[in-house]
Motif scaffolding. Structure first.
Motif, PDB file in Angstrom:
ATOM      1  N   LEU A  66       0.435  -1.302   0.235  1.00 23.84           N
ATOM      2  CA  LEU A  66      -0.216   0.072   0.340  1.00 23.84           C
ATOM      3  C   LEU A  66       0.781   1.065   0.059  1.00 23.84           C
ATOM      4  N   GLU A  67       0.089   1.752  -0.076  1.00 26.65           N
ATOM      5  CA  GLU A  67       1.058   4.079  -0.882  1.00 26.65           C
ATOM      6  C   GLU A  67       0.764   4.320   0.906  1.00 26.65           C
ATOM      7  N   PRO A  68       1.456   4.814   1.149  1.00 23.76           N
ATOM      8  CA  PRO A  68       1.182   6.075   2.045  1.00 23.76           C
ATOM      9  C   PRO A  68       0.240   7.032   2.238  1.00 23.76           C
ATOM     10  N   THR A  69       0.368   7.486   1.029  1.00 22.99           N
ATOM     11  CA  THR A  69      -0.856   8.552   0.231  1.00 22.99           C
ATOM     12  C   THR A  69      -2.164   7.638   0.771  1.00 22.99           C
ATOM     13  N   VAL A  70      -2.181   6.873   0.863  1.00 23.08           N
ATOM     14  CA  VAL A  70      -3.996   6.189   1.165  1.00 23.08           C
ATOM     15  C   VAL A  70      -4.080   6.995   2.614  1.00 23.08           C
ATOM     16  N   LEU A  71      -3.164   7.020   3.200  1.00 22.45           N
ATOM     17  CA  LEU A  71      -3.967   7.604   5.261  1.00 22.45           C
ATOM     18  C   LEU A  71      -3.992   9.155   4.592  1.00 22.45           C
ATOM     19  N   VAL A  72      -3.453   9.613   3.647  1.00 20.55           N
ATOM     20  CA  VAL A  72      -4.107  10.526   3.830  1.00 20.55           C
ATOM     21  C   VAL A  72      -5.535  10.939   2.587  1.00 20.55           C
ATOM     22  N   GLN A  73      -5.335  10.480   1.583  1.00 20.34           N
ATOM     23  CA  GLN A  73      -6.788  10.059   1.481  1.00 20.34           C
ATOM     24  C   GLN A  73      -7.913   9.494   2.512  1.00 20.34           C
ATOM     25  N   GLN A  74      -7.730   8.956   3.555  1.00 20.96           N
ATOM     26  CA  GLN A  74      -8.963   9.287   4.670  1.00 20.96           C
ATOM     27  C   GLN A  74      -8.451   9.644   5.315  1.00 20.96           C
ATOM     28  N   MET A  75      -7.814  10.713   5.654  1.00 20.40           N
ATOM     29  CA  MET A  75      -7.753  11.997   6.344  1.00 20.40           C
ATOM     30  C   MET A  75      -8.732  12.529   5.845  1.00 20.40           C
ATOM     31  N   ILE A  76      -8.284  13.141   4.586  1.00 15.00           N
ATOM     32  CA  ILE A  76      -9.230  14.604   3.920  1.00 15.00           C
ATOM     33  C   ILE A  76     -10.689  13.927   3.300  1.00 15.00           C
ATOM     34  N   GLY A  77     -10.730  12.100   3.173  1.00 15.23           N
ATOM     35  CA  GLY A  77     -12.159  11.667   3.361  1.00 15.23           C
ATOM     36  C   GLY A  77     -12.971  11.949   4.228  1.00 15.23           C
ATOM     37  N   GLY A  78     -12.149  12.128   5.406  1.00 17.60           N
ATOM     38  CA  GLY A  78     -13.208  11.593   6.562  1.00 17.60           C
ATOM     39  C   GLY A  78     -13.724  12.794   7.470  1.00 17.60           C
ATOM     40  N   VAL A  79     -12.768  13.792   6.948  1.00 21.73           N
ATOM     41  CA  VAL A  79     -13.673  15.070   7.223  1.00 21.73           C
ATOM     42  C   VAL A  79     -14.683  15.671   5.947  1.00 21.73           C
TER      43      VAL A  79
END
Length: 454
Positions: A66-79
């Motif tokens: 997995l690319e670490p950028t997936v966490l950034v996507q989840q952070m943005i999607g979360g808010v």
């Protein structure tokens, strides 16, 4: 941030492999991540740092594909979820009312009707905190707004300082149950449960806790032989009703508007801001135009903290769900859930209660809700009922040592040492735990109104 993650991914993955964290079983990896998070908390890092570090450890050590950028996507999607717009709106409405005199009007109304009864001043405090919580949705805002005028009145009536502070703190926590509730909104976002149903479900438990607190106050007043106040005349009561009637429109507008289908919970939050402005600037005329920048700045700071926690919490929740950590840690619980749903509820209550004693309730809701979701599904439990129990634990944790957020608010407001502030809390915590047991044993306390509305 995503560029930094990409640059750091390879060295960090190699470092994790070197210290033996790569390719570990999921359960062991989760325990190591939890240990690192605890250490970071003890070192004084803000909560978002342990959440993101824990998520990175699980992702890099367990899922190198997995690319670490997936966490950034989840952070943005979360808010990005629209229902979260309600959070800053309710915070702003609360800040406007704290600046004005809504709290004083509500206090005057309750005292005119209950002040002459045995334990009247203490019951007035509990009812006033509940009413202000019903128009602000924030426990800390209620402590700030109601604490200053109520503490001197309680002490003048003959109550000890430790009882006065403990009553204010714990009665303010009913705000997490009575709509509008920020805790209910966060749980609704994480679990996918209707925020409107959660709002209405919180009314029953909130009223139950208010009644239990009132009975305790009356019993204590009889035991301590606290004198009663003079009875208010009916003209005085009518004047208090006229003064507080506009403020009482908040819960009517929010609950009535949502369940009549006029507007959504998010729209209700925006309307509450407009109503607060009209109330304080045009009717009570306590808030001036020059006060708005200061109010907006306060709201912005609190909102930023909440949204940063939500973003980090959503990323952490996603990775633990992706890694199937709930199944690894709670496999036995999930297996027994269908046969023992009450045990699952009891375990959820204990886990959230302990978690909220040490960590911000919002973070606990964000982290633990996806962990227990499989067990809740397997047991066939109503998510609205479960959400009410969870938010009640968040309310208890807000006033429970060692790190209840309302305790530190009281320390700042009343300028009393920490140990003095917490001395009077045990009886109220016991009442709240008893309320939890009743809510688990009798789900209709929470579900009666939502089922009636459906």
């Amino acid at each position: 941030m995503s560029t930094w993650m990409l640059m750091a991914r390879q060295p960090m993955a190699e470092w994790l492999a070197w210290i033996g964290l790569a390719d570990l079983p999921v359960a062991q990896l989760a325990m190591i991540a939890a240990l690192v998070m605890i250490v970071l908390l003890l070192m004084g890092f803000p909560m978002m740092v342990p959440l993101m570090v824990g998520a990175l450890i699980i992702l890099l050590a367990g899922f190198s594909n997995l690319e670490p950028t997936v966490l950034v996507q989840q952070m943005i999607g979360g808010v990005e979820q629209s229902v979260l717009v309600a959070v800053p709106m309710f915070i702003l409405a609360a800040d406007i009312m704290i600046k004005g005199h809504t709290a004083d009007r509500l206090l005057d109304l309750v005292s005119k009707f209950f002040g002459h009864l045995r334990g009247g001043v203490a019951v007035t405090t509990a009812v006033s905190c509940t009413l202000f919580g019903a128009v602000s949705g924030s426990t800390q805002a209620t402590v700030v707004a109601m604490g200053r005028p109520l503490k001197p009145r309680l002490q003048e009536a003959g109550y000890s300082e430790r009882f006065s502070i403990a009553l204010i703190i714990n009665a303010s926590d009913i705000a997490l149950l009575i709509p509008p509730s920020i805790g209910m909104i966060i749980y609704g976002v994480v679990s996918g449960t209707s925020v409107g149903d959660l709002f209405i479900a919180g009314i029953g438990p909130g009223v139950m806790i208010l009644l239990l607190f009132s009975l305790y106050c009356i019993a204590l007043s009889v035991w301590k032989k606290i004198p009663v106040e003079a009875r208010a005349s009916w003209p005085e009561r009518l004047a208090a009703v006229r003064g507080a009637l506009p403020a009482l429109g908040f819960p009517i507008i929010i609950i009535g508007g949502i369940y009549s289908g006029i507007f959504s919970p998010t729209e209700a939050a925006s309307i509450s801001v407009a109503y607060a402005l009209v109330l304080e600037m045009l009717i009570y005329r306590e808030v001036k135009l020059r006060d708005l920048p200061e109010i907006a700045l306060s709201t912005g700071l609190i909102t930023a903290v909440v949204f940063i926690l939500v973003a980090a919490g959503m990323a952490f929740s996603w990775i633990i769900s992706y890694a199937q950590i709930p199944d690894a840690l709670l496999g036995d619980v999930i297996a027994m859930a269908a046969d023992h749903p009450y045990r699952v509820l009891a375990l959820i209550a204990v886990a959230y209660f302990i978690g909220c004693m040490f960590v911000d309730p919002i973070v606990v809701i964000l982290v633990l809700t996806p962990i227990f979701a499989p067990a809740v599904t397997a047991a066939g439990l109503d998510p609205v009922h479960v959400g009410t129990i969870i938010v009640l634990q968040a309310a208890i944790g807000s006033a429970t040592p060692p790190f209840g957020c309302d305790i530190f608010t009281a320390v700042a407001i009343f300028r009393r040492p920490y140990l003095e502030v917490i001395r009077g809390t045990p009886p109220f915590v016991l009442i709240l735990l008893f309320s939890t047991a009743l809510l688990i044993a009798f789900p209709q306390i929470a579900l009666f109104l939502p089922n009636l509305m459906r």
